[in-house]
Design an enzyme around this catalytic site. Structure first.
Site, mmCIF file in Angstrom:
data_model
loop_
_atom_site.group_PDB
_atom_site.id
_atom_site.type_symbol
_atom_site.label_atom_id
_atom_site.label_comp_id
_atom_site.label_asym_id
_atom_site.label_seq_id
_atom_site.Cartn_x
_atom_site.Cartn_y
_atom_site.Cartn_z
ATOM 1 N N LYS A 187 0.854 -1.198 0.000
ATOM 2 C CA LYS A 187 0.000 0.000 0.000
ATOM 3 C C LYS A 187 0.890 1.248 0.000
ATOM 4 O O LYS A 187 1.529 1.569 1.002
ATOM 5 C CB LYS A 187 -0.894 0.052 1.246
ATOM 6 C CG LYS A 187 -1.919 1.178 1.134
ATOM 7 C CD LYS A 187 -2.306 1.794 2.461
ATOM 8 C CE LYS A 187 -1.682 3.132 2.758
ATOM 9 N NZ LYS A 187 -1.933 4.224 1.815
ATOM 10 N N GLY A 194 7.021 5.722 7.974
ATOM 11 C CA GLY A 194 6.085 6.836 8.079
ATOM 12 C C GLY A 194 6.263 7.534 9.411
ATOM 13 O O GLY A 194 7.340 7.480 10.026
ATOM 14 N N SER A 195 5.205 8.159 9.882
ATOM 15 C CA SER A 195 5.309 8.962 11.100
ATOM 16 C C SER A 195 5.366 8.078 12.349
ATOM 17 O O SER A 195 4.871 6.945 12.350
ATOM 18 C CB SER A 195 4.114 9.904 11.191
ATOM 19 O OG SER A 195 2.923 9.147 11.195
ATOM 20 N N GLY A 205 3.255 4.739 13.326
ATOM 21 C CA GLY A 205 4.092 3.572 13.638
ATOM 22 C C GLY A 205 3.706 2.935 14.963
ATOM 23 O O GLY A 205 3.655 1.707 15.094
ATOM 24 N N GLU A 218 10.246 2.322 10.453
ATOM 25 C CA GLU A 218 11.205 3.408 10.185
ATOM 26 C C GLU A 218 10.416 4.700 10.300
ATOM 27 O O GLU A 218 9.573 4.989 9.448
ATOM 28 C CB GLU A 218 11.799 3.270 8.783
ATOM 29 C CG GLU A 218 12.632 2.029 8.566
ATOM 30 C CD GLU A 218 13.902 2.018 9.381
ATOM 31 O OE1 GLU A 218 14.328 3.082 9.850
ATOM 32 O OE2 GLU A 218 14.467 0.927 9.561
ATOM 33 N N CYS A 253 12.962 12.311 6.080
ATOM 34 C CA CYS A 253 13.100 11.834 7.462
ATOM 35 C C CYS A 253 14.472 12.223 8.000
ATOM 36 O O CYS A 253 14.647 12.372 9.193
ATOM 37 C CB CYS A 253 12.898 10.336 7.523
ATOM 38 S SG CYS A 253 13.916 9.460 6.340
ATOM 39 N N GLU A 298 9.164 17.053 15.117
ATOM 40 C CA GLU A 298 9.398 16.944 13.674
ATOM 41 C C GLU A 298 8.427 17.874 12.940
ATOM 42 O O GLU A 298 7.224 17.818 13.169
ATOM 43 C CB GLU A 298 9.183 15.510 13.198
ATOM 44 C CG GLU A 298 9.501 15.350 11.725
ATOM 45 C CD GLU A 298 9.344 13.928 11.221
ATOM 46 O OE1 GLU A 298 8.288 13.330 11.454
ATOM 47 O OE2 GLU A 298 10.277 13.423 10.576
#
Ligand code: NAP
Length: 495
Positions: free
Chosen positions: A175, A228-229, A233, A250, A284, A385
């Protein structure tokens, strides 16, 4: 020229069962419709998982060197189609063409690395404690891998996951991010052209809540590889615990570049401009904090703001453009909200700070490259972030203080130090808590054959890239082969 795109399940292009679709638009010009894509649901995921499960029983038996040969063909096709893919990637997510070419190149490098790995996938042979007995550990494929990826590296990140997954003998349900379905579709197209057998790789487009959740909670998916974020996660980690799936995460970063008094300032300047404003700060590994020693602080800040104000914003397909748009309106608003937070916290705005305006920028999600000085480590703009073109500058007195500030975040992905003193560089390498450290280079720019990933809340201890990712996509099996012809009992005192 908009086109209608589809899912790819069991070797066939198909619509979502519901018939629903969503639009993908160019962030540099929202009047440009890149395409419509299936807005899939659980029923589409179920079909893809069935296909992947069936395909797994055949694919796991294909010799790894033959799987590697397919990877080589995929790499060759990507080389041929590199420019076409890079242009479409710029169109759908905005980063400049030089960067999208680099993104595709990362995929090519990963394909060729995987091709070589097909002839390695090394196990171990070790001595047995018993006579006439042979002992070894081999790698075996795991099953069906659910792959969920972000939009900022829409080719590199899917290939970091899909190629090692498939090379190791697993099958895939993929996805991609809703902002970059076109690049993901082109990747599938490349794999199809190379001759990937039906069901080995399946793509299901759609939202994270629907398709992502259905993948993570599916009882017949064995492992999840997610980038992703940190927030999503953590959700995935909780959800996957129900079926005890293997999960690789990650996640976010709050990366910093240290500049010591003895640094080559011109080099450090090129580094921070590229690190902070390359990919519009949407990496990232982007440089989000600049930690500068007091002896050069004022001079370096002056050099930096002068250059940052001159950066040229625009459509990433235009050769003069240095900084593209934010990926979508919501990302642009997030950036703007952090600018307001920074002002309220008492930081000094020294460059940018607003939605970018001007010729060619009217119909895109552009934001000015922004710099805050006088930032305190406790401020939110120094800790959270932002994922946009905003840089927070912190003044420090010593190396110890610099490292303390750098480590003072929940994240631990990338870091950088500019110094001419080898002793300081090695002390920094030892004491900085991140998965990646650069000396005299910016925080961005990973190579495909080295481990990639972070510590603390940037991840859960796995690494992508190089040889390390194969530990995630394979299971170790210990094999004992007794050729003594008699019952020998391990752990029994035979002597
Ligand atoms: P995101 O919002 O977390 O989305 C990442 C992926 O997860 C997308 O495909 C998204 O689908 C999907 N998703 C959303 N909600 C989900 C759910 N409930 N269950 C399962 N999947 C779900 O992140 P992003 O905005 O795309 O990317 C930016 C983030 O990625 C930043 O935090 C950045 O630091 C991080 N990142 C980390 C690395 C690394 O290697 N450490 C590399 C690149 C990016 P939709 O697109 O449909 O929402």
């Amino acid at each position: 020229m908009a086109t209608k795109f589809q899912n790819f399940i069991n070797g066939r292009w198909v619509d979502a069962k519901s018939g629903r679709t969503f639009e993908n638009r160019n962030p540099a010009n929202w009047n440009d419709l890149v395409g419509t894509f299936p807005k899939s649901g659980k029923e589409d995921v179920d079909e893809a998982v069935n296909a992947a499960r069936t395909a797994f029983e055949k694919w796991r038996l294909v010799p790894a060197p033959a799987r590697g040969d397919l990877m080589r063909k995929i790499g060759d096709i990507m080389v041929r189609r590199k420019e076409e893919i890079a242009r479409e990637m710029t169109r759908e997510m905005g980063k400049v063409l030089a960067e999208t070419r680099g993104d595709v190149q990362e995929g090519i490098d990963t394909a060729y690395y995987a091709a070589g790995e097909g002839r390695r996938l090394f196990g171990k042979t070790v001595p047995s404690e018993l006579r006439n007995k042979f002992a070894m550990a081999i790698r075996v494929p795991i099953g069906v891998a659910g792959i969920i990826t972000p939009w900022n590296f829409p080719m590199a990140i899917p290939t970091w996951k899909i190629f090692p997954a498939v090379l190791s003998g697993n099958t895939v349900v993929f996805k991609p991010a809703s902002d970059t379905p076109k690049t993901a579709t082109m990747l599938i197209d490349v794999m199809m052209e190379a001759g990937i057998p039906e069901g080995v790789v399946n793509i299901v487009h759609g939202g994270g809540g629907e398709v992502g959740n259905a993948i993570v909670s599916h009882p017949d998916i064995d492992l999840i590889s997610f980038t992703g974020s940190t927030e999503i996660g953590k959700n995935i980690s909780r959800m996957a615990a129900e079926t005890l799936k293997r999960v690789s995460l990650e996640l976010g970063g709050k990366n910093a570049q240290i500049v010591m008094d003895d640094a080559d300032l011109d080099l450090a300047l090129d580094g921070v401009l590229w690190g902070a404003f390359g990919t519009t700060g949407q990496r990232c590994t982007a440089t989000s904090r600049l930690i500068v020693q007091e002896g050069v602080h004022d001079k370096f800040l002056g050099m930096l703001t002068e250059r940052a104000k001159k950066l040229r914003l625009g459509d990433g397909l235009l050769p003069a453009t240095e900084v593209g748009p934010c990926v979508n309106q919501s990302q642009q608003q997030t950036v703007q909200s952090y600018v307001e937070i920074g002002k309220k916290e008492g930081a000094t705005l020294v460059a940018g700070g607003g939605i970018a305006k001007g010729a060619g920028l009217e119909n895109g999600w552009f934001h000015e490259p922004t710099i805050f000085a006088g930032v305190k480590p406790s401020m939110r703009i120094a800790k959270e972030e932002i994922f946009g073109p905003v840089l927070s500058v912190v003044r420090i007195k010593t190396l110890e203080e610099a490292i303390g500030v750098l480590n003072d975040t929940i994240y631990g992905l990338s870091s950088s130090i500019y110094t001419r003193d080898v002793n300081k560089a090695f002390a920094a390498i030892r004491d900085i808590k991140t998965g990646i450290t650069y000396v005299n280079a910016p925080t961005i720019g990973a190579e495909a054959h080295l481990p990639f990933g972070g510590v603390k809340q940037t991840g859960n201890g796995h690494r992508e890239g190089g040889w390390t990712v194969y530990d995630f996509f394979t299971e170790w099996k210990a094999v004992y082969f007794d050729y003594s012809g008699s019952l020998q009992r391990a752990q029994i005192d035979n002597y």
